[in-house]
Design a protein around this motif. Structure first.
Motif, PDB file in Angstrom:
ATOM      1  N   ALA A  92       0.833  -1.203   0.000  1.00 35.45           N
ATOM      2  CA  ALA A  92       0.000   0.000   0.000  1.00 35.45           C
ATOM      3  C   ALA A  92       0.867   1.251   0.000  1.00 35.45           C
ATOM      4  CB  ALA A  92      -0.916   0.011   1.224  1.00 35.45           C
ATOM      5  N   THR A  93       0.653   2.106  -0.992  1.00 31.70           N
ATOM      6  CA  THR A  93       1.429   3.332  -1.147  1.00 31.70           C
ATOM      7  C   THR A  93       0.506   4.543  -1.145  1.00 31.70           C
ATOM      8  OG1 THR A  93       3.109   2.172  -2.456  1.00 31.70           O
ATOM      9  CG2 THR A  93       3.057   4.575  -2.637  1.00 31.70           C
ATOM     10  N   ASP A  94       0.881   5.574  -0.380  1.00 28.22           N
ATOM     11  CA  ASP A  94       0.167   6.848  -0.345  1.00 28.22           C
ATOM     12  C   ASP A  94      -1.330   6.663  -0.081  1.00 28.22           C
ATOM     13  OD1 ASP A  94       0.020   9.644  -0.487  1.00 28.22           O
ATOM     14  OD2 ASP A  94      -0.497   9.619  -2.616  1.00 28.22           O
ATOM     15  N   VAL A  95      -1.652   5.843   0.911  1.00 30.73           N
ATOM     16  CA  VAL A  95      -3.061   5.580   1.220  1.00 30.73           C
ATOM     17  C   VAL A  95      -3.753   6.892   1.609  1.00 30.73           C
ATOM     18  CG1 VAL A  95      -4.669   4.398   2.760  1.00 30.73           C
ATOM     19  CG2 VAL A  95      -2.607   3.229   1.931  1.00 30.73           C
ATOM     20  N   GLY A  96      -4.869   7.173   0.947  1.00 31.21           N
ATOM     21  CA  GLY A  96      -5.606   8.396   1.195  1.00 31.21           C
ATOM     22  C   GLY A  96      -5.108   9.586   0.414  1.00 31.21           C
ATOM     23  N   GLY A  97      -3.981   9.443  -0.272  1.00 23.97           N
ATOM     24  CA  GLY A  97      -3.400  10.539  -1.024  1.00 23.97           C
ATOM     25  C   GLY A  97      -3.727  10.467  -2.498  1.00 23.97           C
ATOM     26  N   PRO A  98      -3.265  11.437  -3.263  1.00 24.00           N
ATOM     27  CA  PRO A  98      -3.598  11.483  -4.695  1.00 24.00           C
ATOM     28  C   PRO A  98      -2.972  10.361  -5.513  1.00 24.00           C
ATOM     29  CG  PRO A  98      -2.007  13.189  -4.125  1.00 24.00           C
ATOM     30  CD  PRO A  98      -2.458  12.597  -2.834  1.00 24.00           C
ATOM     31  N   GLU A  99      -1.909   9.755  -5.011  1.00 19.04           N
ATOM     32  CA  GLU A  99      -1.235   8.677  -5.740  1.00 19.04           C
ATOM     33  C   GLU A  99      -1.440   7.326  -5.058  1.00 19.04           C
ATOM     34  OE1 GLU A  99       2.810   9.790  -6.237  1.00 19.04           O
ATOM     35  OE2 GLU A  99       2.356  11.625  -7.345  1.00 19.04           O
ATOM     36  N   GLU A 100      -2.578   7.178  -4.398  1.00 18.15           N
ATOM     37  CA  GLU A 100      -2.843   5.927  -3.686  1.00 18.15           C
ATOM     38  C   GLU A 100      -2.763   4.724  -4.624  1.00 18.15           C
ATOM     39  OE1 GLU A 100      -6.780   3.851  -1.875  1.00 18.15           O
ATOM     40  OE2 GLU A 100      -6.122   5.681  -0.833  1.00 18.15           O
ATOM     41  N   ARG A 132       2.023 -11.755  -4.044  1.00 20.25           N
ATOM     42  CA  ARG A 132       2.451 -12.934  -3.281  1.00 20.25           C
ATOM     43  C   ARG A 132       3.863 -12.694  -2.755  1.00 20.25           C
ATOM     44  NH1 ARG A 132      -2.171 -12.760  -3.697  1.00 20.25           N
ATOM     45  NH2 ARG A 132      -3.622 -14.466  -4.084  1.00 20.25           N
ATOM     46  N   LEU A 133       4.130 -13.259  -1.593  1.00 23.26           N
ATOM     47  CA  LEU A 133       5.395 -12.990  -0.923  1.00 23.26           C
ATOM     48  C   LEU A 133       6.590 -13.258  -1.833  1.00 23.26           C
ATOM     49  CD1 LEU A 133       6.959 -12.211   1.610  1.00 23.26           C
ATOM     50  CD2 LEU A 133       6.716 -14.583   2.413  1.00 23.26           C
ATOM     51  N   ALA A 134       6.557 -14.355  -2.557  1.00 20.31           N
ATOM     52  CA  ALA A 134       7.683 -14.694  -3.427  1.00 20.31           C
ATOM     53  C   ALA A 134       7.845 -13.705  -4.575  1.00 20.31           C
ATOM     54  CB  ALA A 134       7.515 -16.109  -3.966  1.00 20.31           C
ATOM     55  N   GLU A 135       6.768 -12.972  -4.899  1.00 19.81           N
ATOM     56  CA  GLU A 135       6.802 -12.042  -6.035  1.00 19.81           C
ATOM     57  C   GLU A 135       6.997 -10.590  -5.608  1.00 19.81           C
ATOM     58  OE1 GLU A 135       3.004 -12.803  -7.669  1.00 19.81           O
ATOM     59  OE2 GLU A 135       3.488 -14.834  -8.360  1.00 19.81           O
ATOM     60  N   LEU A 136       7.213 -10.350  -4.313  1.00 18.68           N
ATOM     61  CA  LEU A 136       7.375  -8.986  -3.816  1.00 18.68           C
ATOM     62  C   LEU A 136       8.653  -8.364  -4.380  1.00 18.68           C
ATOM     63  CD1 LEU A 136       6.562  -6.658  -1.913  1.00 18.68           C
ATOM     64  CD2 LEU A 136       7.795  -7.844  -0.073  1.00 18.68           C
ATOM     65  N   GLU A 137       8.504  -7.255  -5.084  1.00 14.07           N
ATOM     66  CA  GLU A 137       9.639  -6.593  -5.732  1.00 14.07           C
ATOM     67  C   GLU A 137      10.060  -5.359  -4.944  1.00 14.07           C
ATOM     68  OE1 GLU A 137      11.528  -7.362  -8.176  1.00 14.07           O
ATOM     69  OE2 GLU A 137      10.459  -9.189  -8.790  1.00 14.07           O
ATOM     70  N   PRO A 138      11.328  -5.306  -4.502  1.00 12.65           N
ATOM     71  CA  PRO A 138      11.804  -4.122  -3.772  1.00 12.65           C
ATOM     72  C   PRO A 138      11.623  -2.832  -4.559  1.00 12.65           C
ATOM     73  CG  PRO A 138      13.357  -5.926  -3.524  1.00 12.65           C
ATOM     74  CD  PRO A 138      12.345  -6.372  -4.535  1.00 12.65           C
ATOM     75  N   ALA A 139      11.697  -2.880  -5.877  1.00 13.53           N
ATOM     76  CA  ALA A 139      11.568  -1.676  -6.690  1.00 13.53           C
ATOM     77  C   ALA A 139      10.185  -1.061  -6.590  1.00 13.53           C
ATOM     78  CB  ALA A 139      11.892  -1.994  -8.143  1.00 13.53           C
ATOM     79  N   ASP A 140       9.191  -1.833  -6.156  1.00 11.74           N
ATOM     80  CA  ASP A 140       7.822  -1.314  -6.024  1.00 11.74           C
ATOM     81  C   ASP A 140       7.576  -0.609  -4.695  1.00 11.74           C
ATOM     82  OD1 ASP A 140       7.219  -2.355  -8.504  1.00 11.74           O
ATOM     83  OD2 ASP A 140       6.461  -4.250  -7.695  1.00 11.74           O
ATOM     84  N   VAL A 141       8.571  -0.577  -3.830  1.00 14.28           N
ATOM     85  CA  VAL A 141       8.412  -0.057  -2.475  1.00 14.28           C
ATOM     86  C   VAL A 141       9.122   1.285  -2.354  1.00 14.28           C
ATOM     87  CG1 VAL A 141       8.904  -0.466  -0.043  1.00 14.28           C
ATOM     88  CG2 VAL A 141       8.225  -2.370  -1.515  1.00 14.28           C
ATOM     89  N   GLY A 142       8.405   2.291  -1.844  1.00 15.30           N
ATOM     90  CA  GLY A 142       8.977   3.619  -1.665  1.00 15.30           C
ATOM     91  C   GLY A 142       8.804   4.124  -0.256  1.00 15.30           C
ATOM     92  N   MET A 143       9.091   5.409  -0.078  1.00 15.38           N
ATOM     93  CA  MET A 143       9.031   6.010   1.254  1.00 15.38           C
ATOM     94  C   MET A 143       7.621   6.028   1.830  1.00 15.38           C
ATOM     95  SD  MET A 143      11.593   9.278   0.842  1.00 15.38           S
ATOM     96  CE  MET A 143      11.273   9.809   2.534  1.00 15.38           C
ATOM     97  N   ARG A 144       6.604   6.092   0.982  1.00 15.00           N
ATOM     98  CA  ARG A 144       5.228   6.173   1.459  1.00 15.00           C
ATOM     99  C   ARG A 144       4.487   4.845   1.332  1.00 15.00           C
ATOM    100  NH1 ARG A 144       3.148  10.575   2.864  1.00 15.00           N
ATOM    101  NH2 ARG A 144       1.037  10.098   2.173  1.00 15.00           N
ATOM    102  N   THR A 145       5.261   3.753   1.379  1.00 18.41           N
ATOM    103  CA  THR A 145       4.689   2.414   1.248  1.00 18.41           C
ATOM    104  C   THR A 145       4.724   1.697   2.584  1.00 18.41           C
ATOM    105  OG1 THR A 145       5.461   2.250  -1.040  1.00 18.41           O
ATOM    106  CG2 THR A 145       4.862   0.198   0.060  1.00 18.41           C
ATOM    107  N   ILE A 146       3.664   0.944   2.872  1.00 16.67           N
ATOM    108  CA  ILE A 146       3.654   0.036   4.006  1.00 16.67           C
ATOM    109  C   ILE A 146       3.308  -1.341   3.490  1.00 16.67           C
ATOM    110  CG2 ILE A 146       1.221   0.498   4.585  1.00 16.67           C
ATOM    111  CD1 ILE A 146       2.054   0.126   7.554  1.00 16.67           C
TER     112      ILE A 146
END
Length: 511
Positions: A451-459, A465-479
């Motif tokens: 989840a990135t920018d929940v509630g924001g304009p770029e939500e 799946r855990l095995a498919e989790l890509e670090p490149a998809d994760v940013g400062m506003r991601t949980i």
């Protein structure tokens, strides 16, 4: 009365007005000088006001029957070709009895509503106090609301008027006190009429309050600005410039009775105003100074005279000490944090600083906010429906070895994981390491809410799946919310995947 109201009364054949059983109508008394002997008068006498009734439909049923009967009486005059003027105290369509006639008659007969001066406007004028200025929000409340609802709304607004006091006065006073607004509250009784009374609401005797009275919280920004020595604010501005703080040029005037300052640490939730609690709104509106990371301060409306002190994201200790220093000078300070201030945020920094000798006497409050984990979970479904652990992947303030140990322990215990601060521009490898570690305990198809920018304009909320989790998809506003062995997903109606973790734990069925 307006000129138009006088003209309408003069042209009318019938003058109608509501009254209680004593048949004394305030509306009629106001218009008495304009009522002629040849006017037909229709006194619409309520069968019940604050008393009890034996009507089978109760109080509401008795009034509904009364309004229907009263409307029929006026309709008879209208059908006979007579013009009817219904008198209403204040404005006819503002908490007025006429509204019930209007709903029943306006669709059948040509109707003109003549606006009047409301008790809200009259009270403000008699107090000589502006109700709202600039972008302040004025809230008008009936005192008949439940006490908790009154408290929440009074805490959240800039300015307010509470109507229908009388028997609700004690409750309204408690709500003002609970919301921290009692000291601001003014009292107005029978504004512009004989027997008018105004004053501080806190000093009013409960037993003396009639129905025709209001409580007023005037504009905070609209108070008269006293003459002050210009040299002192200039010295203050210079000191704050030296500390790298931002400040508006027009400070709020000092309060007539300067209370001890305080620091309130507030959470703005994950995004904008929709995520603020009523309590937080009220504290933000009442603060003399706002202190915080600039990106979070930008979520808070700008208010006239309120000082804003923005700074970068990595100066928490300095920010906390600055806020406490302001409070020592008698300022009401709100330290603005994202999410919940007690979850990897500013509450700890402020309390750590407040434990030092110079600040131990400064009052500090922490107000909760919607934290990122709860916001993301709600968007995805209910992945936090059972036991879960919250861990920050940031190794800026604790070593990675400690993080890895805690990930192992929580994963081995089969807890759902809420992973805060998973990545940033300067931290790009932690997500990959965490994924490898978790795969030692979880199936590759374990659902992960990204989840990135929940509630924001770029939500952007996705389920991977855990095995498919890509670090490149994760940013400062991601949980990241990583499911347990029990977590389930379903695609409802062909839409997005919904995630939930059952409340009942059944390991024999799944492990």
């Amino acid at each position: 009365m307006t000129v138009r109201a006088v003209d309408v009364i003069a042209a009318a054949d019938v003058i109608a007005y509501h009254s209680a059983r004593h048949k004394k109508s305030i509306a009629r008394s106001i218009a008495a000088a304009h009522i002629r002997a040849d006017h037909i008068e229709e006194a619409l006498v309520y069968p019940v006001t604050t008393g009890t009734t034996d009507h089978p439909g109760g109080y509401r049923g008795a009034l509904e029957d009364f309004y229907t009967e009263a409307s029929a009486r006026l309709a008879a005059h209208l059908d006979a070709g007579r013009t009817v003027a219904v008198l209403a105290e204040g404005d006819p369509l503002f908490y007025g009895s006429y509204m019930h006639m209007h709903k029943r008659l306006a669709g059948r007969y040509r109707t003109e509503v003549v606006p009047g001066v409301t008790s809200v406007s009259a009270a403000s004028a008699r107090l000589g106090a502006p109700l709202a200025e600039g972008e302040e929000v004025l809230t008008v409340l009936p005192g008949t609301l439940p006490e908790e609802e009154l408290t929440a709304r009074l805490a959240a607004t800039d300015a307010a008027v509470v109507m229908k006091l009388g028997r609700t006065f004690a409750k309204t006073r408690r709500a003002l006190e609970s919301s921290g607004r009692l000291a601001e509250a003014r009292y107005v009784e029978r504004a512009t009429m004989d027997g008018e009374r105004t004053g501080e609401l806190a000093a009013v005797d409960e037993g003396s309050v009639p129905y025709f009275s209001v409580a007023v919280l005037p504009s905070r920004a609209g108070a008269a600005v006293p003459q002050t020595d210009a040299a002192e604010p200039e010295r203050d501005r210079e000191q704050e410039r030296e500390r790298g703080q931002e400040r508006e040029r027009e400070p709020r005037p000092e309060r007539a009775s300067q209370p001890a300052g305080e620091v309130a640490v507030v959470g703005t939730g994950p995004a904008g105003p929709l995520w603020l609690t009523p309590e937080t709104r009220g504290v933000l509106a009442a603060a003399d100074d706002l202190v915080g990371y600039t990106a979070y301060l930008d979520r808070v409306p700008v208010r006239t005279g309120q000082l804003r002190h923005g700074s970068g994201n990595r100066v928490e200790s300095e920010r906390a000490e600055f806020a406490l220093d302001l409070a020592r000078r008698g300022r009401r300070v709100a330290v603005v944090s994202g999410g919940d201030p007690g979850v990897f945020a500013m509450a700890t920094a402020v309390l750590e600083a407040a434990a030092q000798d110079p600040y131990t006497h400064v009052p500090v409050r922490v107000l909760p906010g919607v934290t990122a984990a709860n916001a993301a979970a709600a968007r995805a479904g209910a992945p936090l429906g059972h036991d879960y652990a919250t861990i920050s992947l940031s190794d800026r303030l604790k070593p990675w070895d400690v993080i890895a140990e805690r990930l192992h322990a929580a994963a081995a215990a089969d807890l759902v994981l809420a992973l805060y601060n998973p990545g940033s521009r300067s931290r790009t490898w932690q997500v990959g390491k965490a994924r490898e570690l978790l795969l030692e305990h979880r199936r590759p198809d374990t659902p992960v809410v990204l989840a990135t920018d929940v509630g924001g304009p770029e939500e952007d909320v996705r389920v991977v799946r855990l095995a498919e989790l890509e670090p490149a998809d994760v940013g400062m506003r991601t949980i990241l919310l990583v499911g347990s062995s029990q977590t389930r997903t379903v695609r409802r109606g062909g839409g997005d995947e919904v995630v939930w973790t059952p409340r009942r734990y059944a390991p024999e069925e799944t492990r």
